[in-house]
Design a protein around this motif. Structure first.
Motif, PDB file in Angstrom:
ATOM      1  N   GLU A  75     -21.631 -14.665   9.589  1.00 22.27           N
ATOM      2  CA  GLU A  75     -21.838 -15.933   8.903  1.00 22.27           C
ATOM      3  C   GLU A  75     -22.425 -15.694   7.528  1.00 22.27           C
ATOM      4  OE1 GLU A  75     -22.978 -18.985  12.570  1.00 22.27           O
ATOM      5  OE2 GLU A  75     -24.538 -18.174  11.284  1.00 22.27           O
ATOM      6  N   ALA A  76     -22.137 -16.612   6.611  1.00 21.40           N
ATOM      7  CA  ALA A  76     -22.787 -16.586   5.292  1.00 21.40           C
ATOM      8  C   ALA A  76     -22.813 -18.018   4.779  1.00 21.40           C
ATOM      9  CB  ALA A  76     -22.038 -15.680   4.322  1.00 21.40           C
ATOM     10  N   THR A  77     -23.937 -18.419   4.208  1.00 19.76           N
ATOM     11  CA  THR A  77     -24.100 -19.770   3.696  1.00 19.76           C
ATOM     12  C   THR A  77     -24.227 -19.744   2.189  1.00 19.76           C
ATOM     13  OG1 THR A  77     -25.187 -20.478   5.732  1.00 19.76           O
ATOM     14  CG2 THR A  77     -25.495 -21.869   3.790  1.00 19.76           C
ATOM     15  N   TYR A  78     -23.470 -20.578   1.534  1.00 18.67           N
ATOM     16  CA  TYR A  78     -23.456 -20.705   0.072  1.00 18.67           C
ATOM     17  C   TYR A  78     -24.722 -21.441  -0.345  1.00 18.67           C
ATOM     18  CZ  TYR A  78     -21.073 -21.863  -4.439  1.00 18.67           C
ATOM     19  OH  TYR A  78     -20.680 -21.998  -5.747  1.00 18.67           O
ATOM     20  N   ARG A  79     -25.655 -20.728  -0.973  1.00 17.46           N
ATOM     21  CA  ARG A  79     -26.922 -21.315  -1.408  1.00 17.46           C
ATOM     22  C   ARG A  79     -26.937 -21.386  -2.927  1.00 17.46           C
ATOM     23  NH1 ARG A  79     -28.772 -23.536   3.222  1.00 17.46           N
ATOM     24  NH2 ARG A  79     -29.276 -21.982   4.836  1.00 17.46           N
ATOM     25  N   LYS A  80     -26.701 -22.570  -3.436  1.00 16.89           N
ATOM     26  CA  LYS A  80     -26.633 -22.737  -4.889  1.00 16.89           C
ATOM     27  C   LYS A  80     -28.015 -22.575  -5.515  1.00 16.89           C
ATOM     28  CE  LYS A  80     -24.776 -25.950  -8.349  1.00 16.89           C
ATOM     29  NZ  LYS A  80     -26.040 -26.360  -8.985  1.00 16.89           N
ATOM     30  N   GLU A  81     -29.047 -23.053  -4.807  1.00 12.75           N
ATOM     31  CA  GLU A  81     -30.387 -23.027  -5.404  1.00 12.75           C
ATOM     32  C   GLU A  81     -30.918 -21.613  -5.585  1.00 12.75           C
ATOM     33  OE1 GLU A  81     -29.460 -24.281  -2.559  1.00 12.75           O
ATOM     34  OE2 GLU A  81     -30.774 -23.622  -0.931  1.00 12.75           O
ATOM     35  N   THR A  82     -30.465 -20.706  -4.734  1.00 11.75           N
ATOM     36  CA  THR A  82     -30.899 -19.314  -4.855  1.00 11.75           C
ATOM     37  C   THR A  82     -29.747 -18.407  -5.305  1.00 11.75           C
ATOM     38  OG1 THR A  82     -30.446 -18.984  -2.498  1.00 11.75           O
ATOM     39  CG2 THR A  82     -32.717 -19.507  -3.130  1.00 11.75           C
ATOM     40  N   THR A  83     -28.630 -18.999  -5.646  1.00 11.25           N
ATOM     41  CA  THR A  83     -27.395 -18.273  -6.033  1.00 11.25           C
ATOM     42  C   THR A  83     -27.163 -17.084  -5.106  1.00 11.25           C
ATOM     43  OG1 THR A  83     -28.508 -16.917  -7.743  1.00 11.25           O
ATOM     44  CG2 THR A  83     -27.561 -19.021  -8.423  1.00 11.25           C
ATOM     45  N   SER A  84     -27.127 -17.387  -3.812  1.00  8.40           N
ATOM     46  CA  SER A  84     -26.986 -16.309  -2.834  1.00  8.40           C
ATOM     47  C   SER A  84     -25.906 -16.628  -1.809  1.00  8.40           C
ATOM     48  CB  SER A  84     -28.322 -16.067  -2.128  1.00  8.40           C
ATOM     49  OG  SER A  84     -28.693 -17.196  -1.372  1.00  8.40           O
ATOM     50  N   PHE A  85     -25.445 -15.568  -1.152  1.00 11.35           N
ATOM     51  CA  PHE A  85     -24.408 -15.705  -0.122  1.00 11.35           C
ATOM     52  C   PHE A  85     -24.594 -14.524   0.831  1.00 11.35           C
ATOM     53  CE2 PHE A  85     -20.857 -17.748   1.599  1.00 11.35           C
ATOM     54  CZ  PHE A  85     -19.751 -16.923   1.741  1.00 11.35           C
ATOM     55  N   HIS A  86     -25.713 -14.485   1.507  1.00  5.85           N
ATOM     56  CA  HIS A  86     -26.065 -13.358   2.359  1.00  5.85           C
ATOM     57  C   HIS A  86     -25.226 -13.341   3.636  1.00  5.85           C
ATOM     58  CE1 HIS A  86     -29.229 -13.039  -0.477  1.00  5.85           C
ATOM     59  NE2 HIS A  86     -30.071 -13.880   0.104  1.00  5.85           N
ATOM     60  N   LEU A  87     -24.795 -12.155   4.010  1.00  4.38           N
ATOM     61  CA  LEU A  87     -23.986 -11.987   5.227  1.00  4.38           C
ATOM     62  C   LEU A  87     -24.895 -11.661   6.400  1.00  4.38           C
ATOM     63  CD1 LEU A  87     -21.034 -11.747   6.355  1.00  4.38           C
ATOM     64  CD2 LEU A  87     -21.253  -9.281   5.946  1.00  4.38           C
ATOM     65  N   GLU A  88     -24.677 -12.329   7.530  1.00  9.82           N
ATOM     66  CA  GLU A  88     -25.508 -12.108   8.713  1.00  9.82           C
ATOM     67  C   GLU A  88     -24.644 -12.003   9.966  1.00  9.82           C
ATOM     68  OE1 GLU A  88     -29.607 -14.460   7.431  1.00  9.82           O
ATOM     69  OE2 GLU A  88     -28.182 -15.448   8.777  1.00  9.82           O
ATOM     70  N   LYS A  89     -25.162 -11.228  10.910  1.00  4.95           N
ATOM     71  CA  LYS A  89     -24.571 -11.186  12.238  1.00  4.95           C
ATOM     72  C   LYS A  89     -25.690 -10.930  13.229  1.00  4.95           C
ATOM     73  CE  LYS A  89     -20.838  -9.404  15.104  1.00  4.95           C
ATOM     74  NZ  LYS A  89     -19.712  -8.463  15.286  1.00  4.95           N
ATOM     75  N   GLY A  90     -25.676 -11.659  14.296  1.00  9.26           N
ATOM     76  CA  GLY A  90     -26.786 -11.597  15.231  1.00  9.26           C
ATOM     77  C   GLY A  90     -26.843 -10.331  16.058  1.00  9.26           C
ATOM     78  N   SER A  91     -25.696  -9.729  16.341  1.00 10.40           N
ATOM     79  CA  SER A  91     -25.669  -8.572  17.222  1.00 10.40           C
ATOM     80  C   SER A  91     -24.478  -7.700  16.825  1.00 10.40           C
ATOM     81  CB  SER A  91     -25.549  -9.010  18.687  1.00 10.40           C
ATOM     82  OG  SER A  91     -25.428  -7.907  19.545  1.00 10.40           O
ATOM     83  N   VAL A  92     -24.754  -6.633  16.104  1.00 11.07           N
ATOM     84  CA  VAL A  92     -23.653  -5.813  15.594  1.00 11.07           C
ATOM     85  C   VAL A  92     -23.145  -4.861  16.672  1.00 11.07           C
ATOM     86  CG1 VAL A  92     -24.356  -5.956  13.187  1.00 11.07           C
ATOM     87  CG2 VAL A  92     -25.271  -4.110  14.626  1.00 11.07           C
ATOM     88  N   GLN A  93     -21.892  -4.480  16.504  1.00  5.32           N
ATOM     89  CA  GLN A  93     -21.229  -3.535  17.397  1.00  5.32           C
ATOM     90  C   GLN A  93     -20.793  -2.308  16.602  1.00  5.32           C
ATOM     91  OE1 GLN A  93     -21.176  -4.379  20.700  1.00  5.32           O
ATOM     92  NE2 GLN A  93     -22.347  -6.133  19.928  1.00  5.32           N
ATOM     93  N   VAL A  94     -20.529  -1.244  17.305  1.00  5.97           N
ATOM     94  CA  VAL A  94     -20.072  -0.016  16.639  1.00  5.97           C
ATOM     95  C   VAL A  94     -18.818  -0.299  15.814  1.00  5.97           C
ATOM     96  CG1 VAL A  94     -19.157   2.302  17.024  1.00  5.97           C
ATOM     97  CG2 VAL A  94     -21.116   1.501  18.353  1.00  5.97           C
ATOM     98  N   SER A  95     -17.970  -1.192  16.313  1.00  4.28           N
ATOM     99  CA  SER A  95     -16.723  -1.516  15.625  1.00  4.28           C
ATOM    100  C   SER A  95     -16.945  -2.277  14.310  1.00  4.28           C
ATOM    101  CB  SER A  95     -15.817  -2.344  16.539  1.00  4.28           C
ATOM    102  OG  SER A  95     -16.486  -3.515  16.964  1.00  4.28           O
TER     103      SER A  95
END
Lengths: 113, 116
Positions: free
Chosen positions: A63-83
């Motif tokens: 997931e990533a949320t478009y944050r205009k106030e902080t000019t950010s678009f951070h990528l997140e994932k709750g539980s990563v896999q080897v793949s």
């Protein structure tokens, strides 16, 4: 001109860990924002996108949320896999329809079992 | 839609030889981008075309590099003469079909070039 800055890697996580890859941008207008993923030996693939402020892009658990106030678009994932081990690129489009995307330098993620 | 098609997938050549990389973009769109990726410099935009016309070739490293898009379904990137420092993965990209303008790109699988 427009630019994208993303956190430098490499990032190494254990399986099931939480992932955040930071991305900030500089743009004169209201860009669209993208995350691309490049798996070993392959081309870049569009992972997710958001076209206006507060939009959330999501795909494959990322997931990533478009944050205009902080000019950010951070990528997140709750539980990563080897793949999920790959290089991740943040990018923006100025929405003019005539100019290329602007890419960040990429962040290499390695997930270990 | 087969997506963006590049050929060859791998090319090994000797210094001084001419190299031609080929790209077939997604049909229905006439914008096309050539990128180069190396460990040292990352992903670099070399040149892009709109309506088959080169718009910005400022990323082309030297006169040894040239690119053409003779029609909406084909483009070439040529290096003549090639040098070892040209070794890289070269990607072609185009916007998706059914869209107008450039708002996102689909990438081909790349050509891995090795110049000995």
């Amino acid at each position: 001109g427009d630019s994208v800055t993303q956190m430098e890697g490499p990032v190494t996580l254990s399986e099931e860990a939480f992932l955040t890859i930071n991305c900030t941008y500089t743009a004169t207008g209201y860009p669209s924002l993208f995350w691309y993923v490049q798996y070993p030996g392959e081309g870049l693939q569009l992972l997710l996108k958001a076209t206006k402020a507060d939009d959330k892009g999501s795909n494959k658990g990322f997931e990533a949320t478009y944050r205009k106030e902080t000019t950010s678009f951070h990528l997140e994932k709750g539980s990563v896999q080897v793949s999920d081990s790959a290089v991740y690129f943040c990018a923006l489009s100025d929405n003019s329809g005539n100019t290329p995307l602007v890419f960040g330098k990429g962040t290499r993620l390695s997930v270990i079992a | 839609d087969a997506g963006v098609i590049q050929s060859p997938r791998h090319e090994v050549t000797e210094m001084g030889q001419e190299v031609t990389l080929r790209c077939k973009p997604i049909s229905g769109h006439n914008s096309l981008f050539w990128y180069r990726q190396t460990m040292m410099r990352g992903l670099e935009l070399l040149i892009y075309f709109n309506n088959n016309v080169p718009i910005d070739d400022s990323g082309m490293p030297e006169d040894r590099f040239s690119a053409k898009m003779p029609n909406a379904s084909f483009s070439t990137l040529k290096i003549q003469p090639s040098e070892p420092r040209d070794s890289a993965v070269y990607f072609c990209a185009s916007p998706p079909a059914g869209t107008s303008g450039i708002f996102e790109q689909f990438f081909g699988p790349g050509t891995r070039l090795t110049v000995l």
